[in-house]
Design a protein around this motif. Structure first.
Motif, PDB file in Angstrom:
ATOM      1  N   VAL A  35       0.834  -1.206   0.000  1.00  0.00           N
ATOM      2  CA  VAL A  35       0.000   0.000   0.000  1.00  0.00           C
ATOM      3  C   VAL A  35       0.869   1.256   0.000  1.00  0.00           C
ATOM      4  N   ILE A  36       1.939   1.256   0.775  1.00  0.00           N
ATOM      5  CA  ILE A  36       2.853   2.400   0.813  1.00  0.00           C
ATOM      6  C   ILE A  36       3.501   2.603  -0.544  1.00  0.00           C
ATOM      7  N   LEU A  37       3.893   1.521  -1.189  1.00  0.00           N
ATOM      8  CA  LEU A  37       4.483   1.631  -2.532  1.00  0.00           C
ATOM      9  C   LEU A  37       3.493   2.230  -3.529  1.00  0.00           C
ATOM     10  N   ILE A  38       2.240   1.817  -3.462  1.00  0.00           N
ATOM     11  CA  ILE A  38       1.214   2.360  -4.366  1.00  0.00           C
ATOM     12  C   ILE A  38       1.028   3.856  -4.115  1.00  0.00           C
ATOM     13  N   CYS A  39       0.993   4.251  -2.849  1.00  0.00           N
ATOM     14  CA  CYS A  39       0.820   5.674  -2.535  1.00  0.00           C
ATOM     15  C   CYS A  39       2.021   6.494  -3.007  1.00  0.00           C
ATOM     16  N   TYR A  40       3.228   6.003  -2.768  1.00  0.00           N
ATOM     17  CA  TYR A  40       4.407   6.728  -3.245  1.00  0.00           C
ATOM     18  C   TYR A  40       4.458   6.747  -4.768  1.00  0.00           C
ATOM     19  N   GLY A  41       3.979   5.695  -5.418  1.00  0.00           N
ATOM     20  CA  GLY A  41       3.945   5.664  -6.875  1.00  0.00           C
ATOM     21  C   GLY A  41       3.007   6.707  -7.453  1.00  0.00           C
ATOM     22  N   ALA A  42       1.918   7.002  -6.747  1.00  0.00           N
ATOM     23  CA  ALA A  42       0.962   8.016  -7.200  1.00  0.00           C
ATOM     24  C   ALA A  42       1.402   9.425  -6.822  1.00  0.00           C
ATOM     25  N   SER A  43       2.421   9.530  -6.010  1.00  0.00           N
ATOM     26  CA  SER A  43       2.886  10.824  -5.540  1.00  0.00           C
ATOM     27  C   SER A  43       3.685  11.547  -6.617  1.00  0.00           C
ATOM     28  N   VAL A  44       3.783  12.869  -6.458  1.00  0.00           N
ATOM     29  CA  VAL A  44       4.571  13.684  -7.382  1.00  0.00           C
ATOM     30  C   VAL A  44       6.056  13.380  -7.218  1.00  0.00           C
ATOM     31  N   ARG A  45       6.473  13.166  -5.973  1.00  0.00           N
ATOM     32  CA  ARG A  45       7.880  12.855  -5.679  1.00  0.00           C
ATOM     33  C   ARG A  45       7.988  11.473  -5.048  1.00  0.00           C
ATOM     34  N   PRO A  46       8.150  10.436  -5.868  1.00  0.00           N
ATOM     35  CA  PRO A  46       8.218   9.076  -5.301  1.00  0.00           C
ATOM     36  C   PRO A  46       9.632   8.716  -4.844  1.00  0.00           C
ATOM     37  N   GLY A  47      10.248   9.539  -4.015  1.00  0.00           N
ATOM     38  CA  GLY A  47      11.630   9.321  -3.622  1.00  0.00           C
ATOM     39  C   GLY A  47      11.835   8.419  -2.430  1.00  0.00           C
ATOM     40  N   TYR A  48      10.762   8.023  -1.756  1.00  0.00           N
ATOM     41  CA  TYR A  48      10.904   7.241  -0.530  1.00  0.00           C
ATOM     42  C   TYR A  48      10.471   5.788  -0.713  1.00  0.00           C
ATOM     43  N   THR A  49      10.444   5.308  -1.928  1.00  0.00           N
ATOM     44  CA  THR A  49       9.970   3.948  -2.173  1.00  0.00           C
ATOM     45  C   THR A  49      10.978   2.883  -1.760  1.00  0.00           C
ATOM     46  N   GLY A  50      12.240   3.232  -1.669  1.00  0.00           N
ATOM     47  CA  GLY A  50      13.284   2.254  -1.367  1.00  0.00           C
ATOM     48  C   GLY A  50      13.073   1.533  -0.051  1.00  0.00           C
ATOM     49  N   LEU A  51      12.683   2.270   0.977  1.00  0.00           N
ATOM     50  CA  LEU A  51      12.460   1.658   2.289  1.00  0.00           C
ATOM     51  C   LEU A  51      11.328   0.643   2.234  1.00  0.00           C
ATOM     52  N   ALA A  52      10.231   1.011   1.574  1.00  0.00           N
ATOM     53  CA  ALA A  52       9.083   0.101   1.485  1.00  0.00           C
ATOM     54  C   ALA A  52       9.444  -1.157   0.691  1.00  0.00           C
ATOM     55  N   ILE A  53      10.199  -0.990  -0.393  1.00  0.00           N
ATOM     56  CA  ILE A  53      10.624  -2.152  -1.188  1.00  0.00           C
ATOM     57  C   ILE A  53      11.544  -3.049  -0.366  1.00  0.00           C
ATOM     58  N   PHE A  54      12.514  -2.449   0.287  1.00  0.00           N
ATOM     59  CA  PHE A  54      13.485  -3.189   1.087  1.00  0.00           C
ATOM     60  C   PHE A  54      12.797  -3.989   2.191  1.00  0.00           C
ATOM     61  N   GLU A  55      11.900  -3.348   2.934  1.00  0.00           N
ATOM     62  CA  GLU A  55      11.229  -4.040   4.040  1.00  0.00           C
ATOM     63  C   GLU A  55      10.230  -5.075   3.543  1.00  0.00           C
ATOM     64  N   MET A  56       9.610  -4.816   2.390  1.00  0.00           N
ATOM     65  CA  MET A  56       8.694  -5.809   1.830  1.00  0.00           C
ATOM     66  C   MET A  56       9.461  -7.075   1.435  1.00  0.00           C
ATOM     67  N   VAL A  57      10.613  -6.904   0.803  1.00  0.00           N
ATOM     68  CA  VAL A  57      11.423  -8.053   0.395  1.00  0.00           C
ATOM     69  C   VAL A  57      11.886  -8.846   1.619  1.00  0.00           C
ATOM     70  N   PHE A  58      12.336  -8.143   2.665  1.00  0.00           N
ATOM     71  CA  PHE A  58      12.774  -8.844   3.870  1.00  0.00           C
ATOM     72  C   PHE A  58      11.608  -9.528   4.577  1.00  0.00           C
ATOM     73  N   SER A  59      10.441  -8.901   4.591  1.00  0.00           N
ATOM     74  CA  SER A  59       9.270  -9.543   5.214  1.00  0.00           C
ATOM     75  C   SER A  59       8.863 -10.788   4.442  1.00  0.00           C
ATOM     76  N   ILE A  60       8.920 -10.728   3.112  1.00  0.00           N
ATOM     77  CA  ILE A  60       8.610 -11.907   2.297  1.00  0.00           C
ATOM     78  C   ILE A  60       9.624 -13.018   2.565  1.00  0.00           C
ATOM     79  N   ALA A  61      10.900 -12.649   2.662  1.00  0.00           N
ATOM     80  CA  ALA A  61      11.944 -13.647   2.919  1.00  0.00           C
ATOM     81  C   ALA A  61      11.727 -14.335   4.267  1.00  0.00           C
ATOM     82  N   PHE A  62      11.432 -13.560   5.306  1.00  0.00           N
ATOM     83  CA  PHE A  62      11.197 -14.163   6.615  1.00  0.00           C
ATOM     84  C   PHE A  62       9.903 -14.957   6.635  1.00  0.00           C
ATOM     85  N   PHE A  63       8.896 -14.507   5.892  1.00  0.00           N
ATOM     86  CA  PHE A  63       7.655 -15.273   5.789  1.00  0.00           C
ATOM     87  C   PHE A  63       7.927 -16.640   5.181  1.00  0.00           C
TER      88      PHE A  63
END
Length: 150
Positions: A35-63
């Motif tokens: 959801v955070i990635l979608i919101c940042y993608g719709a934003s004018v300045r999507p500069g903060y997507t890295g954290l959401a991607i990084f944590e999503m990948v780590f959460s998937i890995a631990f899952f």
């Protein structure tokens, strides 16, 4: 015929892990990061997507690790401490990033991403909170007797 049994077993493992509190929290972390990635993608300045991607990948890995029971098979990594540190670091980073976004941006989708980021910080902090007691149980006290036995 054998592959369908393996598939059913994997699906069964996944659904049984999703019924545990840890499975629910990890699934919510993954969903909130999306959801955070979608919101940042719709934003004018999507500069903060890295954290959401990084944590999503780590959460998937631990899952995946916890679902398949790899945490019991791969003993060279202390999965409890790794998961605890992942959750604490994610909570702090989401808190800092979300406060910066909410305070500094007037863009609607970025503000929504910041609010969802604050919710993610709370969720990751809760994940660390429920992980910590299992770390304390796994610690065993060192023997206090001398090795000679005298």
């Amino acid at each position: 015929m054998e592959s369908s049994d393996n598939t059913q077993g994997c699906v069964g493992q996944c659904t049984s892990f999703l019924r545990t509190p840890k499975g629910i929290v990890l699934a919510l972390e993954i969903g909130l990061c999306i959801v955070i990635l979608i919101c940042y993608g719709a934003s004018v300045r999507p500069g903060y997507t890295g954290l959401a991607i990084f944590e999503m990948v780590f959460s998937i890995a631990f899952f995946i690790v916890f679902t398949l029971g790899l945490n019991k098979q791969l003993a060279f990594v202390h999965w409890g401490w790794s998961d605890f540190l992942r959750a604490v670091i994610a909570a702090l980073l989401f808190l800092i990033t979300s406060l910066i976004v909410v305070i500094g941006h007037s863009d609607g989708p970025a503000t929504a991403a910041g609010v969802f980021g604050l919710l993610a910080a709370i969720l990751f902090a809760y994940d660390a909170y429920i992980t910590f007691p299992s770390l304390r149980r796994s610690h065993t006290a060192a023997p206090t007797e001398s090795p000679e036995g005298a």
